[in-house]
Design a protein around this motif. Structure first.
Motif, PDB file in Angstrom:
ATOM      1  N   MET A 101      30.049  50.080  72.638  1.00 10.46           N
ATOM      2  CA  MET A 101      28.813  50.168  72.431  1.00 10.46           C
ATOM      3  C   MET A 101      28.053  51.536  72.249  1.00 10.46           C
ATOM      4  O   MET A 101      28.434  52.259  73.280  1.00 10.46           O
ATOM      5  CB  MET A 101      27.869  49.346  73.539  1.00 10.46           C
ATOM      6  CG  MET A 101      26.368  49.161  73.220  1.00 10.46           C
ATOM      7  SD  MET A 101      26.035  47.916  72.144  1.00 10.46           S
ATOM      8  CE  MET A 101      26.742  46.343  72.892  1.00 10.46           C
ATOM      9  N   GLN A 102      27.495  51.955  70.995  1.00  9.71           N
ATOM     10  CA  GLN A 102      27.059  53.443  70.912  1.00  9.71           C
ATOM     11  C   GLN A 102      25.614  53.430  71.895  1.00  9.71           C
ATOM     12  O   GLN A 102      24.750  52.434  72.005  1.00  9.71           O
ATOM     13  CB  GLN A 102      26.613  53.506  69.426  1.00  9.71           C
ATOM     14  CG  GLN A 102      26.275  54.998  69.330  1.00  9.71           C
ATOM     15  CD  GLN A 102      25.924  55.241  67.852  1.00  9.71           C
ATOM     16  OE1 GLN A 102      25.841  54.296  67.135  1.00  9.71           O
ATOM     17  NE2 GLN A 102      25.784  56.485  67.544  1.00  9.71           N
ATOM     18  N   ARG A 103      25.305  54.461  72.305  1.00 10.15           N
ATOM     19  CA  ARG A 103      24.022  54.801  73.232  1.00 10.15           C
ATOM     20  C   ARG A 103      23.379  56.007  72.473  1.00 10.15           C
ATOM     21  O   ARG A 103      24.007  56.910  72.149  1.00 10.15           O
ATOM     22  CB  ARG A 103      24.337  55.072  74.660  1.00 10.15           C
ATOM     23  CG  ARG A 103      24.813  53.753  75.329  1.00 10.15           C
ATOM     24  CD  ARG A 103      24.954  53.956  76.881  1.00 10.15           C
ATOM     25  NE  ARG A 103      23.621  53.998  77.248  1.00 10.15           N
ATOM     26  CZ  ARG A 103      22.737  52.974  77.981  1.00 10.15           C
ATOM     27  NH1 ARG A 103      23.330  51.747  77.731  1.00 10.15           N
ATOM     28  NH2 ARG A 103      21.653  53.234  78.390  1.00 10.15           N
ATOM     29  N   ILE A 104      22.072  55.845  72.310  1.00 12.74           N
ATOM     30  CA  ILE A 104      21.398  56.979  71.756  1.00 12.74           C
ATOM     31  C   ILE A 104      20.084  57.207  72.623  1.00 12.74           C
ATOM     32  O   ILE A 104      19.574  56.215  73.056  1.00 12.74           O
ATOM     33  CB  ILE A 104      20.909  56.588  70.467  1.00 12.74           C
ATOM     34  CG1 ILE A 104      22.016  56.633  69.472  1.00 12.74           C
ATOM     35  CG2 ILE A 104      19.916  57.637  69.828  1.00 12.74           C
ATOM     36  CD1 ILE A 104      21.587  55.896  67.940  1.00 12.74           C
ATOM     37  N   GLU A 105      19.767  58.465  73.077  1.00 13.89           N
ATOM     38  CA  GLU A 105      18.592  58.862  73.555  1.00 13.89           C
ATOM     39  C   GLU A 105      17.655  59.644  72.532  1.00 13.89           C
ATOM     40  O   GLU A 105      18.116  60.570  71.899  1.00 13.89           O
ATOM     41  CB  GLU A 105      18.907  59.684  74.731  1.00 13.89           C
ATOM     42  CG  GLU A 105      19.606  58.831  75.869  1.00 13.89           C
ATOM     43  CD  GLU A 105      19.308  59.656  77.287  1.00 13.89           C
ATOM     44  OE1 GLU A 105      18.445  60.439  77.206  1.00 13.89           O
ATOM     45  OE2 GLU A 105      19.888  59.283  78.212  1.00 13.89           O
ATOM     46  N   THR A 106      16.513  59.115  72.535  1.00 10.87           N
ATOM     47  CA  THR A 106      15.634  59.889  71.386  1.00 10.87           C
ATOM     48  C   THR A 106      14.143  59.793  72.056  1.00 10.87           C
ATOM     49  O   THR A 106      13.803  59.494  73.420  1.00 10.87           O
ATOM     50  CB  THR A 106      15.476  58.653  70.207  1.00 10.87           C
ATOM     51  OG1 THR A 106      14.946  59.621  69.064  1.00 10.87           O
ATOM     52  CG2 THR A 106      14.939  57.480  70.765  1.00 10.87           C
ATOM     53  N   ASP A 107      13.238  60.568  71.215  1.00 10.27           N
ATOM     54  CA  ASP A 107      11.911  60.846  71.778  1.00 10.27           C
ATOM     55  C   ASP A 107      11.251  59.493  71.533  1.00 10.27           C
ATOM     56  O   ASP A 107      10.333  59.079  72.235  1.00 10.27           O
ATOM     57  CB  ASP A 107      11.023  61.836  71.284  1.00 10.27           C
ATOM     58  CG  ASP A 107      11.783  63.267  71.617  1.00 10.27           C
ATOM     59  OD1 ASP A 107      12.112  63.471  72.746  1.00 10.27           O
ATOM     60  OD2 ASP A 107      11.946  64.198  70.785  1.00 10.27           O
ATOM     61  N   ILE A 108      11.139  59.282  70.390  1.00 12.06           N
ATOM     62  CA  ILE A 108      10.430  57.808  69.595  1.00 12.06           C
ATOM     63  C   ILE A 108      11.455  56.999  69.034  1.00 12.06           C
ATOM     64  O   ILE A 108      12.140  57.499  68.127  1.00 12.06           O
ATOM     65  CB  ILE A 108       9.309  58.429  68.803  1.00 12.06           C
ATOM     66  CG1 ILE A 108       8.248  59.284  69.558  1.00 12.06           C
ATOM     67  CG2 ILE A 108       8.504  57.250  68.054  1.00 12.06           C
ATOM     68  CD1 ILE A 108       7.314  59.863  68.648  1.00 12.06           C
ATOM     69  N   CYS A 109      11.270  55.584  69.257  1.00  5.61           N
ATOM     70  CA  CYS A 109      12.044  54.729  68.565  1.00  5.61           C
ATOM     71  C   CYS A 109      10.849  53.616  68.059  1.00  5.61           C
ATOM     72  O   CYS A 109      10.072  53.112  68.824  1.00  5.61           O
ATOM     73  CB  CYS A 109      12.846  53.898  69.776  1.00  5.61           C
ATOM     74  SG  CYS A 109      13.793  52.415  68.782  1.00  5.61           S
ATOM     75  N   VAL A 110      11.090  53.668  66.661  1.00  6.51           N
ATOM     76  CA  VAL A 110       9.884  52.927  65.743  1.00  6.51           C
ATOM     77  C   VAL A 110      10.935  51.501  65.322  1.00  6.51           C
ATOM     78  O   VAL A 110      11.777  51.711  64.850  1.00  6.51           O
ATOM     79  CB  VAL A 110       9.646  53.557  64.543  1.00  6.51           C
ATOM     80  CG1 VAL A 110       8.697  52.723  63.747  1.00  6.51           C
ATOM     81  CG2 VAL A 110       8.973  54.936  64.912  1.00  6.51           C
ATOM     82  N   ILE A 111      10.209  50.552  65.660  1.00  8.69           N
ATOM     83  CA  ILE A 111      10.777  49.010  65.470  1.00  8.69           C
ATOM     84  C   ILE A 111      10.076  48.490  64.274  1.00  8.69           C
ATOM     85  O   ILE A 111       8.803  47.983  64.322  1.00  8.69           O
ATOM     86  CB  ILE A 111      10.824  48.259  66.749  1.00  8.69           C
ATOM     87  CG1 ILE A 111      11.534  48.653  67.897  1.00  8.69           C
ATOM     88  CG2 ILE A 111      11.534  46.885  66.325  1.00  8.69           C
ATOM     89  CD1 ILE A 111      11.530  48.014  69.164  1.00  8.69           C
ATOM     90  N   GLY A 112      10.475  48.389  63.098  1.00 12.70           N
ATOM     91  CA  GLY A 112       9.854  48.086  62.070  1.00 12.70           C
ATOM     92  C   GLY A 112       9.643  48.849  60.910  1.00 12.70           C
ATOM     93  O   GLY A 112       8.880  50.152  61.306  1.00 12.70           O
ATOM     94  N   ALA A 113      10.091  48.856  59.602  1.00 10.12           N
ATOM     95  CA  ALA A 113       9.975  49.915  58.842  1.00 10.12           C
ATOM     96  C   ALA A 113       8.964  49.682  57.521  1.00 10.12           C
ATOM     97  O   ALA A 113       9.287  49.476  56.187  1.00 10.12           O
ATOM     98  CB  ALA A 113      11.457  50.121  58.161  1.00 10.12           C
ATOM     99  N   GLY A 114       7.874  48.904  58.059  1.00  9.79           N
ATOM    100  CA  GLY A 114       6.821  48.635  56.984  1.00  9.79           C
ATOM    101  C   GLY A 114       5.894  50.041  57.112  1.00  9.79           C
ATOM    102  O   GLY A 114       6.305  51.106  57.549  1.00  9.79           O
ATOM    103  N   SER A 115       4.720  49.572  56.483  1.00  3.12           N
ATOM    104  CA  SER A 115       3.757  50.836  56.469  1.00  3.12           C
ATOM    105  C   SER A 115       3.605  51.496  57.726  1.00  3.12           C
ATOM    106  O   SER A 115       3.608  52.812  57.770  1.00  3.12           O
ATOM    107  CB  SER A 115       2.322  50.324  55.918  1.00  3.12           C
ATOM    108  OG  SER A 115       1.705  51.116  55.612  1.00  3.12           O
ATOM    109  N   GLY A 116       3.121  50.914  58.730  1.00  2.00           N
ATOM    110  CA  GLY A 116       2.756  51.443  59.916  1.00  2.00           C
ATOM    111  C   GLY A 116       4.068  52.060  60.541  1.00  2.00           C
ATOM    112  O   GLY A 116       3.934  53.220  60.827  1.00  2.00           O
ATOM    113  N   GLY A 117       5.129  51.559  60.615  1.00  2.00           N
ATOM    114  CA  GLY A 117       6.224  52.152  61.229  1.00  2.00           C
ATOM    115  C   GLY A 117       6.802  53.299  60.521  1.00  2.00           C
ATOM    116  O   GLY A 117       7.205  54.467  61.001  1.00  2.00           O
TER     117      GLY A 117
END
Length: 471
Positions: A1-17
């Motif tokens: 299982m790969q693990r990533i740490e990030t500042d912002i995680c965006v779920i959904g690649a529509g207009s808002g995301g």
């Protein structure tokens, strides 16, 4: 299982995301963007873009059918499959802007898998666990399938499937008289289909009734059958032969059925409970800052439970970026939002309708109007039917409604005026090119001042004094 740490995680690649991800990563934040379906979301693939491409083709067909003074009308030869090729080509042309490759090129990590929360600060998407300082849920919405008897056995279309249909429907039945239903009804009628629209309440019921009536009259003139005030109680039939039974016992038969009765927010399976994020059938519970009950989780667009428009999702994205990326305060005030329905004539709204303005401001509201019949450009193009209506409180517009040619374009000046809290004098002083449709907004603003200028005894006495005594 790969693990990533990030500042912002965006779920959904529509207009808002996509707007959040693009803005955040270009400002220097570490961004993970997750999308289980197609990049671009509903707007690019099954919503705004394909519908406007279809409407453009239908408009071209109608122009041939109507002709013009001195230009003979001809019956258009419609290749329905080729029209759908045009729709697909437009999507393909825009798609690179929303693509995985572009966002990876900007520096975002893109994961193509379904996201599920495993805790307040973690999600799992495929074989990757992402831990983020902040999350933005931008999963949008899906076409709502109403619980009508027989719906599970009858073939039906939604906005997610109708643009892939390559055979022209002989008789399209549309259930739902809102913007999507009416746009698709008129487009298909102009492309050669018989069309019946069934609406349980009023067609375009959330719009100003005076302006909606102009659109309804135009649709009926194109021989679109509108059935209002009747619920659908049963569906039956097979491919190519469907039947709709209404509450009054009537039966309407057609070849195809389109369900356009609203949207359902896409939150199923996300395990929001594990993140402490409250939600309801209307969407994720957010405050004016678009922050959920988990202070690290924001929601934008349709899933935030408000107005379901692409421009709202992009506006939400800017509010979240100010907070999550820049650490600045920002709140969502929906009173200045604008929207448009792309029928012909178009119908557009910015801020409050007349009914909403009177409910909020009472007798302080002044309503001014300007008709397209007095606009020289509209008359030159044979499009003099329609009007602008502006609701004014203490010299400032709080709402504007437009029905007529290019109403979706013309509403922009009023959206700016309302959001910037400009006075009517600013619009009245605008120097617009002549002849343009945009002059109709200037005329509406001038109508606000006309009684003060032309019906004022005091002003007339002043003018007489100036003309007599001032050298």
């Amino acid at each position: 299982m790969q693990r990533i740490e990030t500042d912002i995680c965006v779920i959904g690649a529509g207009s808002g995301g996509l707007s959040v991800a693009a803005g955040a990563v270009q400002m220097g934040a570490r961004v993970v963007l997750i999308e289980a379906d197609e990049m671009g979301g509903d707007c690019l693939n099954t919503g705004c873009v394909p519908s406007k491409a279809l409407i453009a083709a239908a408009k071209a067909a109608e122009a041939q059918r109507r002709g013009f003074r001195g230009i003979a009308a001809v019956a258009p030869e419609v290749d329905f499959g080729a029209v759908k090729d045009h729709v697909a080509a437009v999507i393909d042309e825009i798609a690179p802007v929303d693509s995985q490759e572009r966002f990876e090129g900007l520096g975002a990590t893109v994961i193509r898998a379904f996201a599920r929360f495993t805790g307040p600060r973690e999600i799992q998407a495929g074989d990757t666990v992402v831990r983020a300082r902040r999350f933005v849920i931008a999963t949008g919405s899906r076409a709502l399938v109403p619980p009508i008897q027989g719906v599970e056995t009858v073939p039906y279309l939604t906005n997610e499937t109708i643009f892939a249909l390559r055979e022209r429907p002989e008789h399209l039945i549309v259930i739902g008289g809102g913007p999507i239903g009416m746009e698709m009804a008129q487009a298909h009628r102009r492309l050669g289909c018989e069309v019946t629209v069934i609406e349980g309440a009023k067609v375009l019921g959330r719009e100003d009734p005076e302006l909606a009536a102009v659109v309804i009259e135009a649709l009926q003139a194109e021989e679109i059958t509108l059935v209002e005030g009747q619920p659908v109680v049963r569906l039956s039939g097979d491919k190519g032969a469907v039947e709709v039974t209404l509450g009054d016992g009537r039966h309407i038969k057609g070849s195809h059925l389109l369900l356009a009765v609203g949207r359902k927010v896409a939150v199923d399976g996300m395990n929001l409970e594990a993140a402490g994020v409250a939600y309801s059938p209307k969407g994720i519970t957010v405050d004016a800052r678009l922050r959920s009950t988990n202070r690290r989780v924001y929601a934008v667009g349709d899933v935030a439970g408000g107005l379901q428009f692409t421009q709202v999702a992009a506006w939400h994205a800017g509010i979240v970026i100010r907070q999550a990326v820049l650490g600045l305060p920002a709140k969502a005030d929906p009173r200045a939002l604008s929207r448009a329905t792309y029928t012909d004539p178009e119908l557009a709204q910015a801020g409050l309708t007349e009914a909403e303005a009177r409910k909020l401001h009472g007798d302080a509201v002044t309503v001014v109007r300007a008709e397209f019949a007095h606009n020289d450009r509209a008359l030159a193009e044979g499009k003099g039917h329609g009007l602008v209506k502006v609701m004014v409180v203490r010299g400032r517009p709080v709402g504007a409604s437009i029905v007529g040619p290019q109403a979706g374009e013309l509403i922009g000046v009023w959206a700016l005026a309302i959001s910037s809290k400009l006075k009517m004098s600013a619009i009245a002083a605008m120097v617009a090119p002549y002849p343009t449709l945009g002059e109709v907004s200037k005329r509406a603003a001038g109508a606000y001042f006309s009684p003060k200028l032309f019906d004022s005894p005091t002003l007339k006495r002043l003018v007489r004094f100036v003309q007599r005594w001032v050298p």
